[in-house]
Design a protein around this motif. Structure first.
Motif, short mmCIF file in Angstrom:
data_model
loop_
_atom_site.label_atom_id
_atom_site.label_comp_id
_atom_site.label_asym_id
_atom_site.label_seq_id
_atom_site.Cartn_x
_atom_site.Cartn_y
_atom_site.Cartn_z
N GLN A 120 -0.43 -0.45 6.70
CA GLN A 120 0.39 -1.31 5.83
C GLN A 120 -0.30 -2.67 5.65
OE1 GLN A 120 4.05 -1.36 8.07
NE2 GLN A 120 5.01 0.21 6.78
N LEU A 124 -1.82 -4.45 2.27
CA LEU A 124 -1.35 -5.78 1.80
C LEU A 124 -2.53 -6.72 1.58
CD1 LEU A 124 1.79 -6.76 3.91
CD2 LEU A 124 1.68 -6.37 1.45
N VAL A 129 0.57 -2.08 -1.61
CA VAL A 129 1.41 -1.70 -0.47
C VAL A 129 1.17 -0.24 -0.15
CG1 VAL A 129 3.33 -3.34 -0.64
CG2 VAL A 129 3.41 -1.22 -1.96
N GLN A 217 2.10 -4.03 -5.35
CA GLN A 217 3.11 -4.78 -4.60
C GLN A 217 4.31 -5.04 -5.51
OE1 GLN A 217 1.33 -8.28 -2.84
NE2 GLN A 217 -0.01 -7.05 -1.53
#
Ligand code: FAD
Length: 468
Positions: A120, A124, A129, A217
């Motif tokens: 994760q 990022l 994501v 995202q």
């Protein structure tokens, strides 16, 4: 020298002495998973560093008929990674790390022992994501997530783990390495073999590498708590929001008993809504807040929503989520018997009524609470064993709940898998023909029955091979 000693000697030669651990040097975290079920010190712990070492280990064990239990982060909730004293455990923890992020393909290539949280974070950092998310993110490994086809918090929007896996590298029981890595979304080259291993709980092959899908995202999210008059309103509100705002990031339904418990555990904080409504839904949406408010107005007009709170700050949103996250306190405040089932969405309300009535009839005064990710057709039901006659009639309750699931065409395992704990209930959801084909599949991939024996299918005919 006995058979086991001979096998261990071969394993030491192939993997190196520091990758073959025995006796008291095996950490107790390898004895059982998160359930603590039937802990046992295995005959040995293997810590391979490469795919080639995993392959050598399996080749040796297959010839010897030695059972092997793959282990990831040991956060499983079905006993799938629990060894017996005669088993050899193969932990993937040294096959760890991110191999590559491909921004054009929006993929991340990882080793199986990488924790979900590391993946994760890497996503990022690269402006994406990785949408799989569950409470065990800091400890569970992607290999375990794939082997259990984990669900989690964002399934309604992004699907299960299966929907996020584009390719795999897998080692078969006889040591053959299947390179099924792939970065393409469209790829119809015959049978999609990787699907056999996703959700197979380490019984068909060992996952060593994966290629995963990344998502953009999301923008800022709105958090809304609504009080509802009945279950049908929960479904119509979900469909209304999907039509006008888009599929929410989360849609968590709480029956009154669960909501009251969650609020009471918050201490003195005033409840965000009256405690007297039959149902509550907590939803999170990344769509336009104006459209969300317009949909809410319509839902009030249609009588689907009786009261609502739209969080006006991050901290208010956190406070609303705390009610739903009361589940984290179950192990300390209750003696919980937890169920993770799924049903066709339209039938979940009936199921709750049916189950509650049967539990009350059989054990008057029992305390059970109901909540779930109903957008994913997933319902959780927890019975507090303290409220039952002692010793708690666990098997009777399991039979009652899983029979009701089977009657409505539901699944005895929504997301945690079958492992050891649900083998005897699998027949409520899988018919005899399908079970027979599952056994044939097991025989095809693992004719000697060395991979994770006894998991999923129990100790049926497939396990009468040479495995101990
Ligand atoms: P393990 O527990 O080590 O193993 C699980 C199974 O996978 C075993 O059968 C094992 O043999 C097999 N396995 C492990 N690695 C491999 C591999 N590389 N190749 C082949 N087989 C392998 N689950 C959900 O689905 N949704 C949730 O929301 C969720 N929330 C959780 C919250 C908490 C606090 C906890 C403790 C657990 C939760 N779980 C949830 C359950 C658990 O985290 C998942 O099942 C997770 O996917 C297990 O990963 P793991 O690495 O810990 O696997």
């Amino acid at each position: 020298m006995n058979d086991l000693q001979h096998t261990l000697e071969q394993l030491c030669q192939a993997l190196g002495d520091d990758a073959v651990i025995t006796g008291a040097d095996i950490s107790q975290r390898h004895y059982s998973d998160w359930t603590g079920h039937a802990p046992a010190c295995p005959a040995a712990l293997l810590l391979p560093r490469t795919t080639a070492q995993v392959a050598s280990a399996l080749r040796i064990c297959n010839v010897a008929g030695q059972a092997v239990v793959p282990q990831g982060g040991m956060t499983g909730l079905a006993g799938g990674a629990v060894p017996r004293a005669s088993d050899i455990v193969l932990s993937l923890e040294r096959l760890r790390g991110i191999e590559e992020i491909d921004p054009a393909a929006a993929t991340i290539s990882v080793w199986a022992g990488t924790t979900l949280e590391e993946i994760q974070q890497a996503a990022l950092n690269a402006g994406f994501v990785f949408p799989l998310d569950l409470g065990a993110r800091g400890s569970c490994q992607i290999g375990g997530n794939i082997a259990t086809n984990a669900g989690g918090n964002a399934v309604i929007r992004y699907g299960m783990t299966r929907d996020l896996v584009l390719g795999l590298e897998v080692v078969l029981a006889d040591g053959r390495v299947l390179d099924l890595r792939n970065k393409m979304i469209k790829n119809n080259c015959g049978y999609d073999l990787k699907q056999c291993f996703i959700g197979s709980e380490g019984t068909l092959g060992i996952v060593t590498r994966a290629v995963l899908r990344l998502a953009p995202q999301p923008g800022p999210t709105s958090t809304l708590l609504c009080a509802l008059p009945n279950y049908a309103s929960a479904v119509s509100l979900l469909r209304r929001i999907q039509r006008s705002v888009g599929t929410p990031q989360a849609y968590e339904l709480m029956w009154q008993d669960f909501f009251r418990l969650g609020v009471s555990w918050l201490g003195n904080a005033a409840p965000p809504l009256s405690l007297d409504y039959p149902l509550y839904v907590l939803l999170e949406s990344a769509g336009s807040q104006e459209q969300l408010e317009a949909s809410l107005e319509e839902a009030f007009g249609a009588g689907e929503v009786l009261d609502a709170v739209l969080a006006s700050s991050q901290s208010q949103a956190r406070g609303l989520w705390k009610i739903r996250e009361a589940t984290g306190e179950f192990p300390t405040r209750m003696t919980p018997l937890n169920f993770d089932v799924s049903l066709p969405i339209g039938l979940i309300g009936d199921f709750v009524e049916r189950c509650r009535a049967r539990l009350d009839e059989r054990w008057p005064g029992n305390h059970s609470v109901y909540f779930g990710h109903i957008g994913d057709s997933n319902l959780h039901l927890t019975v507090d064993c303290v409220s039952l006659p002692q010793p708690a009639p666990i098997l009777d309750i399991e039979n009652l709940v899983y029979s009701a699931v089977g009657e409505l065409g539901g699944s005895v395992s929504a997301e945690h898998g079958i492992g050891l704990l649900k083998c005897e209930f699998l027949h409520h959801s899988v018919g005899p023909e399908a079970l027979a084909v599952m056994r044939q599949l097991k025989d095809c991939f693992d004719p000697n029955g060395i991979l994770n024996p006894g998991k999923i299918l129990g100790r049926g005919p497939v396990y009468t091979g040479v495995a101990r």
